[in-house]
Design a protein around this motif. Structure first.
Motif, PDB file in Angstrom:
ATOM      1  N   ASN A 264       1.001  -1.196  -0.170  1.00  0.00           N
ATOM      2  CA  ASN A 264      -0.156   0.026  -0.045  1.00  0.00           C
ATOM      3  C   ASN A 264       0.851   1.331   0.354  1.00  0.00           C
ATOM      4  O   ASN A 264       0.558   2.022  -0.651  1.00  0.00           O
ATOM      5  N   ALA A 265       2.094   1.203   0.409  1.00  0.00           N
ATOM      6  CA  ALA A 265       2.736   2.788   0.527  1.00  0.00           C
ATOM      7  C   ALA A 265       3.180   2.351  -0.464  1.00  0.00           C
ATOM      8  O   ALA A 265       4.175   3.614  -1.243  1.00  0.00           O
ATOM      9  N   ALA A 266       4.138   1.029  -1.197  1.00  0.00           N
ATOM     10  CA  ALA A 266       4.486   1.379  -2.197  1.00  0.00           C
ATOM     11  C   ALA A 266       4.219   1.888  -3.965  1.00  0.00           C
ATOM     12  O   ALA A 266       4.861   2.557  -4.254  1.00  0.00           O
ATOM     13  N   THR A 267       2.847   1.968  -3.393  1.00  0.00           N
ATOM     14  CA  THR A 267       1.859   1.669  -5.286  1.00  0.00           C
ATOM     15  C   THR A 267       2.242   3.460  -5.384  1.00  0.00           C
ATOM     16  O   THR A 267       2.402   4.129  -6.261  1.00  0.00           O
ATOM     17  N   PRO A 268       2.060   4.631  -3.854  1.00  0.00           N
ATOM     18  CA  PRO A 268       1.731   5.966  -4.734  1.00  0.00           C
ATOM     19  C   PRO A 268       3.299   6.340  -4.725  1.00  0.00           C
ATOM     20  O   PRO A 268       2.888   7.092  -5.301  1.00  0.00           O
ATOM     21  N   MET A 269       4.099   5.762  -3.897  1.00  0.00           N
ATOM     22  CA  MET A 269       5.771   6.625  -4.624  1.00  0.00           C
ATOM     23  C   MET A 269       5.701   5.473  -5.592  1.00  0.00           C
ATOM     24  O   MET A 269       6.650   6.094  -6.846  1.00  0.00           O
ATOM     25  N   GLY A 270       5.548   4.297  -6.546  1.00  0.00           N
ATOM     26  CA  GLY A 270       5.350   3.950  -7.248  1.00  0.00           C
ATOM     27  C   GLY A 270       5.132   5.136  -8.698  1.00  0.00           C
ATOM     28  O   GLY A 270       5.901   4.948  -9.474  1.00  0.00           O
ATOM     29  N   ILE A 271       3.790   4.997  -8.418  1.00  0.00           N
ATOM     30  CA  ILE A 271       3.136   6.259  -9.307  1.00  0.00           C
ATOM     31  C   ILE A 271       4.157   7.733  -9.301  1.00  0.00           C
ATOM     32  O   ILE A 271       4.372   8.192 -10.389  1.00  0.00           O
ATOM     33  N   LYS A 272       4.656   8.190  -8.439  1.00  0.00           N
ATOM     34  CA  LYS A 272       4.756   9.272  -8.163  1.00  0.00           C
ATOM     35  C   LYS A 272       6.545   9.419  -9.402  1.00  0.00           C
ATOM     36  O   LYS A 272       7.272   9.925  -9.676  1.00  0.00           O
ATOM     37  N   ALA A 273       7.509   7.949  -8.887  1.00  0.00           N
ATOM     38  CA  ALA A 273       8.246   7.337  -9.615  1.00  0.00           C
ATOM     39  C   ALA A 273       8.354   7.633 -11.076  1.00  0.00           C
ATOM     40  O   ALA A 273       9.076   8.481 -11.915  1.00  0.00           O
ATOM     41  N   MET A 274       7.135   6.891 -11.793  1.00  0.00           N
ATOM     42  CA  MET A 274       6.712   7.076 -12.625  1.00  0.00           C
ATOM     43  C   MET A 274       5.883   8.815 -12.982  1.00  0.00           C
ATOM     44  O   MET A 274       7.128   8.736 -14.358  1.00  0.00           O
ATOM     45  N   GLU A 275       6.102   9.460 -12.391  1.00  0.00           N
ATOM     46  CA  GLU A 275       6.195  10.683 -13.308  1.00  0.00           C
ATOM     47  C   GLU A 275       6.634  11.528 -13.264  1.00  0.00           C
ATOM     48  O   GLU A 275       7.016  12.276 -14.228  1.00  0.00           O
ATOM     49  N   GLN A 276       7.785  10.978 -12.188  1.00  0.00           N
ATOM     50  CA  GLN A 276       9.276  12.055 -12.513  1.00  0.00           C
ATOM     51  C   GLN A 276      10.169  11.108 -13.400  1.00  0.00           C
ATOM     52  O   GLN A 276      10.567  11.832 -14.402  1.00  0.00           O
ATOM     53  N   LEU A 277      10.043   9.782 -14.027  1.00  0.00           N
ATOM     54  CA  LEU A 277      10.484   9.420 -15.377  1.00  0.00           C
ATOM     55  C   LEU A 277       9.337   9.779 -16.037  1.00  0.00           C
ATOM     56  O   LEU A 277      10.490   9.904 -17.259  1.00  0.00           O
ATOM     57  N   LYS A 278       8.499  10.433 -16.389  1.00  0.00           N
ATOM     58  CA  LYS A 278       7.309  10.701 -17.377  1.00  0.00           C
ATOM     59  C   LYS A 278       8.538  12.309 -17.672  1.00  0.00           C
ATOM     60  O   LYS A 278       8.364  12.469 -19.261  1.00  0.00           O
ATOM     61  N   LYS A 279       8.407  13.174 -16.931  1.00  0.00           N
ATOM     62  CA  LYS A 279       8.648  14.443 -17.014  1.00  0.00           C
ATOM     63  C   LYS A 279      10.723  14.159 -17.969  1.00  0.00           C
ATOM     64  O   LYS A 279      10.521  14.681 -18.484  1.00  0.00           O
ATOM     65  N   LEU A 280      10.862  12.990 -17.241  1.00  0.00           N
ATOM     66  CA  LEU A 280      12.350  12.765 -17.825  1.00  0.00           C
ATOM     67  C   LEU A 280      12.733  13.080 -19.305  1.00  0.00           C
ATOM     68  O   LEU A 280      13.434  12.691 -19.823  1.00  0.00           O
ATOM     69  N   ASN A 281      11.228  12.409 -19.757  1.00  0.00           N
ATOM     70  CA  ASN A 281      11.449  11.660 -20.611  1.00  0.00           C
ATOM     71  C   ASN A 281      10.647  12.182 -21.728  1.00  0.00           C
ATOM     72  O   ASN A 281       9.712  12.548 -23.201  1.00  0.00           O
TER      73      ASN A 281
END
Lengths: 198, 177
Positions: A105-122
């Protein structure tokens, strides 16, 4: 690929139901599962709000940077395109740590935030970047230290040693994570050979 | 076991206390930061709805029609041929598609064959060491609006197959049949 699987599951199911006379069940399943999906999404609000709120504090206090620095040598190697000190690295590390402790449950939101940042980088493209594929590979094979849910089921059914599968789980998930990274690297290498953009 | 139980009970509250105290020490406006961060959670949950509805409905049609069962019937002789208990095969297939369905099946296998049987231990290890690839794909990529997944699905599914094979070998090696 997902488009294909998505359509195939539904179409094969409907054709199968026509032949097998299970159309009634399919009808019911369509509406029940749609409802279930909404219920799951809405149900996630509580957890997402809580952990993202807490993580916002951790982030502002500089805790994510600290954690990221600790795992940096490893994570840097796994995500060579992410610049040093980028917030994506902090979220990736937090997601990995939460997964290790079975805090899905804690991992999912942080994973989503990570994806958001990776998308920005892309550059905000709607295409998965190399780092995104790597991050997903690590996630789906997730290293697990404490499979809490499984242990609780084993206790319920009177296991003589409910925790005895912790060892096998750690070994299995560690080997499979290493394997997943190698598989990821192999496909990256294939993409590069084809001359497509990574 | 007592340590593990203690850890799983204490970990989350300890983490909460630690973050709150650390934030206070660093002079972060904790409550405001919490509310600000939490708002994002609502947006993310709502943006997830279409992705989850689409995927779950398709899976449900496949399962309710009996197509999933039929698929398992085809796989069973193959599993027998390589000495794998056929009972475990549906779990392996379901694990990539639906986490809750897989957990249900693991519970069922443990209840039927006993937690300390070969099947029970194998199911426990598989459940603990793999992730629901389709779910992770749907949620992570769905939440940020990534539509072209590249090799992600292929890599994820191959990683799942690997996890499954490794689990079988480790359980055989540690506990025997």
């Amino acid at each position: 690929m997902v488009n294909l699987i998505w359509v195939m599951m539904a179409v094969i199911g409907i054709v199968f139901a026509a032949v097998n006379g299970t159309m009634d069940e399919v009808n019911k399943a369509v509406f029940e599962s749609a409802k279930e999906a909404v219920t799951i999404s809405i149900g996630m609000i509580s957890i997402l709000v809580f952990w993202l709120g807490l993580m916002a504090i951790a982030e502002r206090a500089g805790l994510l940077d600290k954690a990221a620095r600790l795992f940096m040598p490893l994570v840097r190697r796994l995500f060579p395109e992410v610049p040093l000190g980028h917030p994506a690295l902090g979220y990736i590390v937090s997601n990995m740590v939460a997964n290790m402790f079975g805090l899905g449950n804690a991992a999912t939101p942080m994973g989503i935030k990570a994806m958001e940042q990776l998308k920005k980088l892309n550059g905000g493209r709607d295409e998965a970047s190399r780092s995104m594929v790597t991050f997903l590979a690590i996630n789906t094979s997730s290293i697990t230290l404490i499979p809490a849910t499984v242990i609780s089921i084993r206790m319920t059914y009177g296991s003589a040693a409910p925790g005895e599968i912790i060892g096998t789980t750690i070994v299995a998930s560690t080997i499979s994570t290493i394997g997943a990274v190698l598989i990821d690297r192999y496909y990256y290498w294939k993409r590069m050979r084809k001359g497509r953009k990574p | 076991m007592a340590i593990v139980q203690l850890l799983s009970v204490w970990l989350i509250p300890a983490l909460i206390a630690f973050i709150l105290l650390y934030g206070t020490a660093k002079k972060v406006p904790t409550y405001e930061a919490f509310v600000e961060g939490g708002k994002e959670g609502i947006e993310i949950a709502f943006s997830l709805i279409p992705y989850l509805v689409g995927m779950l409905v398709s899976v449900a049609i496949f399962r309710a029609s009996g197509a999933l069962d039929a698929m398992m019937e085809v796989i069973k002789p193959l599993a027998d041929a390589i000495g794998l208990p056929a009972e475990i095969v549906p779990l392996a297939a379901l694990r990539t598609i639906s986490g809750t369905a897989a957990l249900g099946m693991t519970t069922d296998l443990i209840a039927t064959y006993g937690p300390d049987s070969f099947i029970g231990r194998l199911a426990s290890t598989i459940q603990g060491s793999t992730e629901t690839t389709l779910y992770v794909l749907t949620v992570y990529f769905g939440a940020v609006g990534v539509k072209k997944m590249g090799d992600a699905l292929k890599v994820g599914i191959l990683a799942d197959i690997l996890s499954f094979i490794v689990s079988v070998f480790i359980v055989l090696f540690v506990f025997g049949r």
